[in-house]
Design a protein around this motif. Structure first.
Motif, PDB file in Angstrom:
ATOM      1  N   THR A 170     117.755  47.744  -3.222  1.00 44.27           N
ATOM      2  CA  THR A 170     116.403  47.675  -3.785  1.00 44.27           C
ATOM      3  C   THR A 170     116.452  47.152  -5.213  1.00 44.27           C
ATOM      4  OG1 THR A 170     115.668  49.522  -2.393  1.00 44.27           O
ATOM      5  CG2 THR A 170     114.324  49.001  -4.318  1.00 44.27           C
ATOM      6  N   TRP A 171     117.397  47.620  -5.997  1.00 45.61           N
ATOM      7  CA  TRP A 171     117.554  47.150  -7.372  1.00 45.61           C
ATOM      8  C   TRP A 171     117.853  45.649  -7.401  1.00 45.61           C
ATOM      9  CZ3 TRP A 171     116.428  48.510 -12.114  1.00 45.61           C
ATOM     10  CH2 TRP A 171     117.095  47.937 -13.198  1.00 45.61           C
ATOM     11  N   GLU A 172     118.734  45.201  -6.523  1.00 45.10           N
ATOM     12  CA  GLU A 172     119.072  43.780  -6.468  1.00 45.10           C
ATOM     13  C   GLU A 172     117.860  42.937  -6.073  1.00 45.10           C
ATOM     14  OE1 GLU A 172     121.799  42.208  -7.365  1.00 45.10           O
ATOM     15  OE2 GLU A 172     122.729  44.089  -8.000  1.00 45.10           O
ATOM     16  N   TYR A 173     117.104  43.409  -5.109  1.00 40.73           N
ATOM     17  CA  TYR A 173     115.934  42.641  -4.653  1.00 40.73           C
ATOM     18  C   TYR A 173     114.884  42.547  -5.751  1.00 40.73           C
ATOM     19  CZ  TYR A 173     112.131  40.925  -1.783  1.00 40.73           C
ATOM     20  OH  TYR A 173     111.104  40.155  -1.290  1.00 40.73           O
ATOM     21  N   VAL A 174     114.618  43.660  -6.428  1.00 42.49           N
ATOM     22  CA  VAL A 174     113.616  43.670  -7.492  1.00 42.49           C
ATOM     23  C   VAL A 174     114.021  42.727  -8.624  1.00 42.49           C
ATOM     24  CG1 VAL A 174     112.636  45.105  -9.329  1.00 42.49           C
ATOM     25  CG2 VAL A 174     112.659  45.939  -6.975  1.00 42.49           C
TER      26      VAL A 174
END
Length: 236
Positions: free
Chosen positions: A101-105
């Motif tokens: 999720t952090w990478e996608y954001v």
């Protein structure tokens, strides 16, 4: 404890920033608008760290992560929320979800060719993350007793409702007697008989309403749910 025990108040700041991300999503149809969603979601995740980090999570002898280090703090939090062999799968899932999720954001924040669906996926991913971490916190606080004889979960007041086994170590909780002042105060508060309630919604009525609304992105409040319906409509 790193998190408050009241489920409804666990992450107020994080959810508020999630709603701000939705407002950015709903503000226009250009790539810049969708990049702004990424910026707001990143702030949401940093806020999540701010609301959950605690020095208690840092193992002895280890350096304390920087305040805004989402990946480091989320991993420490997972180790606390899902400790032990019985939570191996949950621990793995939470860590992978947080990292992805952090990478996608962060990708969305810099995506100059982002489209509306990219932003909606980011909203749903962060919403899901907040939800599963909240559920993990609630799970940690719920101690479930199993029957020593049949392993049933139907144990109440030290007795298994399934086979009748009795837990000899069970001690009934102590209840403080209600004072006369408190009793009079409660009795003075008028109640509303069921016959006076003018609005009643049956389960079938609720299903019809939900089918009509067609909500796609859900949140912690009615406001968020209403916004979510708009998100689904726009993305379609």
């Amino acid at each position: 404890m790193p998190l408050a025990p009241d489920e409804a108040e666990l992450l107020p700041g994080s959810w508020r920033r999630w709603e701000q991300a939705f407002e950015a999503y709903d503000s226009g149809d250009e790539a810049e608008n969708f990049q702004s969603v990424g910026v707001c979601l990143r702030e949401c995740l940093v806020s999540f760290v701010g609301e959950t980090r605690s020095d208690q999570l840092v193992p002895a002898g280890k350096d304390r992560p920087k305040d805004a280090d989402f990946r480091a703090w989320s991993e420490l939090l997972v180790n606390y929320l899902a400790a032990g062999a019985s939570a191996t799968k949950l621990r793995s899932y939470l860590k992978k979800s947080a990292a992805e999720t952090w990478e996608y954001v962060n990708w969305l924040t810099h995506a100059k060719r982002a489209v509306r669906t990219d932003a909606e996926i980011g909203l749903k991913a962060v919403e899901h993350l907040l939800g599963v971490f909240t559920a993990a916190r609630v799970r940690l606080g719920n101690s479930v007793k199993r029957c020593d004889e049949c392993e049933s979960y139907s144990v109440a007041a030290g007795t298994c409702r399934h086979c009748g086994w009795t837990d000899e170590s069970y001690e009934p909780p102590e209840f403080e007697p209600m004072s006369e002042e408190e009793r009079e105060k409660r009795l003075a508060t008028p109640c509303t008989p069921s016959s006076d309630i003018s609005t009643y919604m049956s389960p079938d009525d609720l299903l019809r309403v939900e089918a009509t609304n067609g909500r796609a992105v859900s949140g912690p409040s009615e406001v968020t749910q209403d916004h979510s319906s708009t998100a689904s409509d726009d993305s379609s």
